[in-house]
Design an enzyme around this catalytic site. Structure first.
Site, PDB file in Angstrom:
ATOM      1  N   CYS A  89       0.791  -1.310   0.152  1.00 36.53           N
ATOM      2  CA  CYS A  89      -0.082   0.019  -0.043  1.00 36.53           C
ATOM      3  C   CYS A  89       0.785   1.268   0.023  1.00 36.53           C
ATOM      4  CB  CYS A  89      -0.959  -0.030   1.198  1.00 36.53           C
ATOM      5  SG  CYS A  89       0.050   0.211   2.760  1.00 36.53           S
ATOM      6  N   CYS A 127      -2.334  -0.840   8.843  1.00 37.62           N
ATOM      7  CA  CYS A 127      -1.941   0.508   9.557  1.00 37.62           C
ATOM      8  C   CYS A 127      -1.647   0.377  11.055  1.00 37.62           C
ATOM      9  CB  CYS A 127      -2.867   1.807   9.337  1.00 37.62           C
ATOM     10  SG  CYS A 127      -3.053   1.884   7.600  1.00 37.62           S
TER      11      CYS A 127
END
Length: 138
Positions: free
Chosen positions: A43, A111
């Site tokens: 990502c 994350c």
């Protein structure tokens, strides 16, 4: 995929007041600074976490994160979670704690994983510095 209000508030606050959220860096040659850096190639998110320690206690924290709003929000949360903690307490912080606090959707859980990995990398750096100091004193 909507972000939670917690993520949006943290992200907006960082954009408007980065100093308030410990965005930045410490002098890398400071012997009391440990650095952890992680990235997610899939990502493109990258986190760098720096801890300023006084013995076993985390005095201050700085970070730089390149990525989405969830990655930046996760970074600001680990700053809050780390200040004033001992190394042992910091080791107990888990990605699930960060994800739950921010109400991250499943697609953004990476994350919080990056945030936990950054913490562990910084602690590993600190422990390596301490081991080298002890070795050099022998």
């Amino acid at each position: 995929m909507p972000y939670s209000q917690k993520v949006l508030d943290r992200f907006d606050s960082v954009l408007n007041e980065p100093e308030k959220h410990a965005v930045g860096r410490f002098e890398p040659n400071d012997p009391n600074v440990a650095t952890g850096m992680t990235g997610a190639p899939a990502c493109g998110d990258v986190m760098r976490l720096q801890l300023k320690l006084d013995g076993n206690t985390i005095e201050d924290v700085k970070f730089k994160t390149y990525g989405c709003g969830s990655a930046i929000a996760s970074s600001t949360l680990f700053v809050d979670m780390l200040k004033g903690k001992t190394i042992q307490e910091a080791k107990q912080i888990k990605d699930k704690d960060i994800a739950k606090a921010l109400e991250l959707p499943p697609i953004k859980l990476h994350c919080s994983v990056l945030a936990e990995e950054s913490i562990h990398k910084a602690i590993e750096d600190w422990e390596n510095k301490l081991a080298r100091r002890q070795h050099n004193q022998l």
